[in-house]
Design an enzyme around this catalytic site. Sequence first.
Site, PDB file in Angstrom:
ATOM      1  N   HIS A  10     -23.230  -5.411   6.504  1.00 40.37           N
ATOM      2  CA  HIS A  10     -21.772  -5.513   6.398  1.00 40.37           C
ATOM      3  C   HIS A  10     -21.197  -4.610   5.294  1.00 40.37           C
ATOM      4  O   HIS A  10     -20.165  -4.913   4.703  1.00 40.37           O
ATOM      5  CB  HIS A  10     -21.322  -6.969   6.207  1.00 40.37           C
ATOM      6  CG  HIS A  10     -21.462  -7.789   7.460  1.00 40.37           C
ATOM      7  ND1 HIS A  10     -20.400  -8.143   8.247  1.00 40.37           N
ATOM      8  CD2 HIS A  10     -22.557  -8.293   8.067  1.00 40.37           C
ATOM      9  CE1 HIS A  10     -20.840  -8.855   9.290  1.00 40.37           C
ATOM     10  NE2 HIS A  10     -22.154  -8.955   9.207  1.00 40.37           N
ATOM     11  N   THR A  11     -21.892  -3.522   5.043  1.00 39.59           N
ATOM     12  CA  THR A  11     -21.376  -2.564   4.063  1.00 39.59           C
ATOM     13  C   THR A  11     -20.518  -1.490   4.743  1.00 39.59           C
ATOM     14  O   THR A  11     -19.664  -0.886   4.112  1.00 39.59           O
ATOM     15  CB  THR A  11     -22.532  -1.838   3.336  1.00 39.59           C
ATOM     16  OG1 THR A  11     -23.416  -1.313   4.327  1.00 39.59           O
ATOM     17  CG2 THR A  11     -23.295  -2.773   2.421  1.00 39.59           C
ATOM     18  N   GLU A  68     -14.733   0.526  20.182  1.00 32.10           N
ATOM     19  CA  GLU A  68     -15.004  -0.856  19.745  1.00 32.10           C
ATOM     20  C   GLU A  68     -13.785  -1.445  19.038  1.00 32.10           C
ATOM     21  O   GLU A  68     -13.367  -2.568  19.324  1.00 32.10           O
ATOM     22  CB  GLU A  68     -16.172  -0.892  18.749  1.00 32.10           C
ATOM     23  CG  GLU A  68     -17.515  -0.612  19.322  1.00 32.10           C
ATOM     24  CD  GLU A  68     -18.155  -1.810  20.021  1.00 32.10           C
ATOM     25  OE1 GLU A  68     -17.618  -2.936  19.965  1.00 32.10           O
ATOM     26  OE2 GLU A  68     -19.205  -1.591  20.651  1.00 32.10           O
ATOM     27  N   ASP A 101     -23.536   1.454  13.953  1.00 35.25           N
ATOM     28  CA  ASP A 101     -24.241   1.441  15.243  1.00 35.25           C
ATOM     29  C   ASP A 101     -24.081   2.774  15.977  1.00 35.25           C
ATOM     30  O   ASP A 101     -25.051   3.359  16.460  1.00 35.25           O
ATOM     31  CB  ASP A 101     -23.714   0.306  16.138  1.00 35.25           C
ATOM     32  CG  ASP A 101     -23.737  -1.041  15.441  1.00 35.25           C
ATOM     33  OD1 ASP A 101     -24.429  -1.163  14.416  1.00 35.25           O
ATOM     34  OD2 ASP A 101     -23.052  -1.968  15.909  1.00 35.25           O
TER      35      ASP A 101
HETATM   36  C1  GLA Z   1     -22.677  -5.036  13.539  1.00 32.96           C
HETATM   37  C2  GLA Z   1     -21.560  -3.997  13.493  1.00 32.96           C
HETATM   38  C3  GLA Z   1     -21.860  -2.922  12.453  1.00 32.96           C
HETATM   39  C4  GLA Z   1     -22.184  -3.556  11.096  1.00 32.96           C
HETATM   40  C5  GLA Z   1     -23.226  -4.654  11.240  1.00 32.96           C
HETATM   41  C6  GLA Z   1     -23.418  -5.437   9.974  1.00 32.96           C
HETATM   42  O1  GLA Z   1     -23.868  -4.450  13.990  1.00 32.96           O
HETATM   43  O2  GLA Z   1     -21.392  -3.423  14.759  1.00 32.96           O
HETATM   44  O3  GLA Z   1     -20.764  -2.031  12.348  1.00 32.96           O
HETATM   45  O4  GLA Z   1     -21.019  -4.015  10.482  1.00 32.96           O
HETATM   46  O5  GLA Z   1     -22.866  -5.594  12.263  1.00 32.96           O
HETATM   47  O6  GLA Z   1     -23.904  -4.621   8.970  1.00 32.96           O
END
Ligand code: GLA
Length: 383
Positions: free
Chosen positions: A33-34, A160, A172
């Site tokens: 979650h960075t 997204e 991602d």
């Molecule tokens: C999901 C989101 C990413 C990221 C992660 C947590 O995979 O799609 O953008 O925020 O959670 O790090």
Amino acid sequence: MRESLEKTFAEIFGKKPEVFAQAPGRIEFIGNHTDYNGGVVMGVALDRIVMAAIAKRPDRKLVFASAKSGEKVCVDLDSIKKQPREYNWANYPLGVFKFLLEAGLKADCGFEMLDRSNLPSGAGLSSSAAIELASAFAMSKLYGFDADTKTLVRIGRKCENHFVGMPCGILDQGVSGFGKKDAIVFIDCLTEEFSAYPLPKGCKFWLFNSTKKHALVDGLYAARHNECMEAAKILSEGGEPRPLRAFSAGDLEAAKGKMTDVVYRRAKHVIDENARVMKTKDFLLAGDIRGVGKMLNASHESSRTLFENSCEELDYLVELLSGARGVFGARLSGGGFGGAVMALADSSFTSEDADAVSKAYEAKFGKKPSVFACESGDGAKVI
Ligand code: GLA
């Protein structure tokens, strides 16, 4: 996979595809979650992919066929709208196409598209980003739109955020786009710079999918996103809000009294996690794999206690794995609230060891996790 995709494409659409493209799933190596906080994160592209096949059609229709159900979704090129929940699978390529048009792709006619995957969906390996990137590469090639990887990665994320409605960061799509075999992708999410570091030799990733998906996972992700924005706003003291990346652990301690305990803990997780990513980078460069493993375990502990995006199932998998032979570290990988745990291990961790973990998990939760041993793979490309 290409032959079977070509065959099914011909069965459904009565013609051959003109372009094939593929994009990998990813592991979030460290940096939880960075990304949407302007932070740093590391991911690895996997050898499991989504492959897309596409061909032009003479009218102005966009037709998406589902490999799973054989259902088709047909959309008018001149009025692209989000599809209802039951056809949500079509929103990923559809949103990508909408933003490709906005970015300057000229479409003189519609297309037909089908994809196929060996990437388990719902396991936290980002099958949706893989679909977005495979679509973006295939569509760009089909219409002769000359866009670089960064542009296509950004379009995937935009899809997204502004079409599907998930407030994710760039991890991602970035890893699916910029992944490289035998490499870890490092992303500075503030500057959107992507670099690659060599993966430690002889290491493998083991993924244990808890098969648990929290029913409110999208809402919980958005709630964490909002709490982080709230912390950033407080830390910015009424000025132009700066992302959490701009603040140190000391800044946070100084402002602790101005925020709720929950907001403080969310911010602490993110700020400490950025520091862990930087340390992981140093350990990797120094060849200190045990140091890397410690960072992975510490990241999970912070998810468990501060960010609260873990769950009993993931915690138990991490507990079993951290004590196992050959495992350097283990952590939840991705958004959390269910999904998968990844373990970094050398070859002394075998499939028998993985079975033992599965059995212990099954004894406690009454269901088996799905287990994959994964290698790294290359990023998205036209094939
Ligand atoms: C999901 C989101 C990413 C990221 C992660 C947590 O995979 O799609 O953008 O925020 O959670 O790090």
